[in-house]
Enzyme design. Structure first.
Site, PDB file in Angstrom:
ATOM      1  N   ASN A  12       7.512   1.814   6.717  1.00  0.00           N
ATOM      2  CA  ASN A  12       6.357   1.905   5.814  1.00  0.00           C
ATOM      3  C   ASN A  12       6.545   3.118   4.914  1.00  0.00           C
ATOM      4  OD1 ASN A  12       3.872   2.019   4.586  1.00  0.00           O
ATOM      5  ND2 ASN A  12       2.735   2.629   6.425  1.00  0.00           N
ATOM      6  N   TRP A  13       6.946   2.842   3.691  1.00  0.00           N
ATOM      7  CA  TRP A  13       7.247   3.958   2.767  1.00  0.00           C
ATOM      8  C   TRP A  13       5.988   4.579   2.163  1.00  0.00           C
ATOM      9  CZ3 TRP A  13      11.785   1.287  -0.367  1.00  0.00           C
ATOM     10  CH2 TRP A  13      12.917   1.221   0.454  1.00  0.00           C
ATOM     11  N   HIS A  51      -4.362  -0.266   7.502  1.00  0.00           N
ATOM     12  CA  HIS A  51      -3.784   1.028   7.881  1.00  0.00           C
ATOM     13  C   HIS A  51      -4.889   2.089   7.847  1.00  0.00           C
ATOM     14  CE1 HIS A  51      -1.382   4.659   7.872  1.00  0.00           C
ATOM     15  NE2 HIS A  51      -0.364   3.936   8.291  1.00  0.00           N
ATOM     16  N   GLU A  99      -1.952   2.434  16.232  1.00  0.00           N
ATOM     17  CA  GLU A  99      -1.634   3.667  15.516  1.00  0.00           C
ATOM     18  C   GLU A  99      -2.724   4.711  15.756  1.00  0.00           C
ATOM     19  OE1 GLU A  99       1.504   3.125  12.416  1.00  0.00           O
ATOM     20  OE2 GLU A  99      -0.407   3.100  11.361  1.00  0.00           O
TER      21      GLU A  99
HETATM   22  P1  PGA Z   1       4.397   8.381  10.610  1.00  0.00           P
HETATM   23  O1  PGA Z   1       3.491   7.239   9.973  1.00  0.00           O
HETATM   24  O2  PGA Z   1       5.587   7.703  11.233  1.00  0.00           O
HETATM   25  O3  PGA Z   1       4.791   9.252   9.436  1.00  0.00           O
HETATM   26  O4  PGA Z   1       3.578   9.103  11.605  1.00  0.00           O
HETATM   27  C1  PGA Z   1       3.281   6.039  10.662  1.00  0.00           C
HETATM   28  C2  PGA Z   1       2.307   5.183   9.906  1.00  0.00           C
HETATM   29  O5  PGA Z   1       1.397   5.704   9.263  1.00  0.00           O
HETATM   30  O6  PGA Z   1       2.430   3.945   9.905  1.00  0.00           O
END
Ligand code: PGA
Length: 222
Positions: free
Chosen positions: A8-9, A93, A150
């Site tokens: 996920n950029w 997200h 997450e």
């Molecule tokens: P991170 O982000 O790997 O930089 O913690 C993960 C995400 O937000 O999907």
């Protein structure tokens, strides 16, 4: 099922940086690995073209309109994605919930848009609203989702969640959504990825996907 490695950029990278990343992306994948690249919208077509001959590499969007095609200025809907080969859509997200005020209902509508048009949603949730979110998703669609756990405190902080805790939430997610693939996301790195792959179906990677070398290392640590 294959282990998913989702890059996920977010809102990072220029056209030139994307070209470079794709040119440098040379990873030998095992049969049970699937790489999913989620670039910003303007680079979808470029990434689609670069991965078309790469088996095991798929394309995702980072968001999807909750509306169908029509008069919704600025939105990108499923119809706009036709022909690009988009397989997954990250929806809900926490950054979108937080900064764009996306509601659970918005996310549920995005899930419907995706699944009714052949795209698999990767529904991001934290533990405290997992059930509220699931309740708003049409019941026959629930088990067709991929779910990404997450925890807010783990995203972009370097404070990856304790594995035991993740294992517990993965179980809860399956109780609520059904036997869906569950990913973990939040400060995943080449050093810790192996721990999460043992208890999940893959990882959602932000920061560690921006540098192609680090991302390749992360895939190889599997
Ligand atoms: P991170 O982000 O790997 O930089 O913690 C993960 C995400 O937000 O999907």
């Amino acid at each position: 099922m294959s282990k998913l490695f989702v890059a996920n950029w977010k809102s990072n990278k220029t056209l030139e940086e994307v070209r470079q990343w794709m040119d440098d992306f040379k990873v030998e994948l095992n049969d049970d690995q699937e790489i999913v690249i989620a670039p910003p919208y303007p680079f979808l077509s470029l990434v689609a073209d670069k991965i078309k001959d790469l088996p095991g590499v798929s394309l995702a969007v980072q968001n999807l309109s909750s509306f169908p095609a029509g008069s919704y200025t600025g939105e990108v809907c499923v119809r706009n994605l036709e022909g690009l080969g988009v397989k997954y859509a990250i929806v809900g997200h926490s950054e979108r919930r937080r900064y764009l005020k996306e509601s659970h209902q918005d996310v549920a509508n995005k899930v419907s848009q995706a699944l009714n048009n052949g795209i698999t949603p990767i529904v991001c949730i934290d533990q405290d609203y997992m059930e509220d979110q699931a309740q708003l998703i049409e019941s026959d669609l629930l088990s067709q989702c991929v779910v990404a756990y997450e925890p807010l405190v783990a995203i972009g902080t370097g404070e990856n969640a304790p594995v035991k805790e993740v294992a517990k939430v993965v179980k809860e997610i399956k109780e609520v959504f059904g036997e869906v693939p569950v990913l973990y996301g939040g400060s995943v790195s080449p050093d810790n990825v192996i721990l999460y792959l043992e208890i999940t179906d893959g990882v959602l990677v932000g920061g560690a996907s921006l540098d192609v070398g680090v991302f390749a290392e992360l895939i190889k640590s599997n």
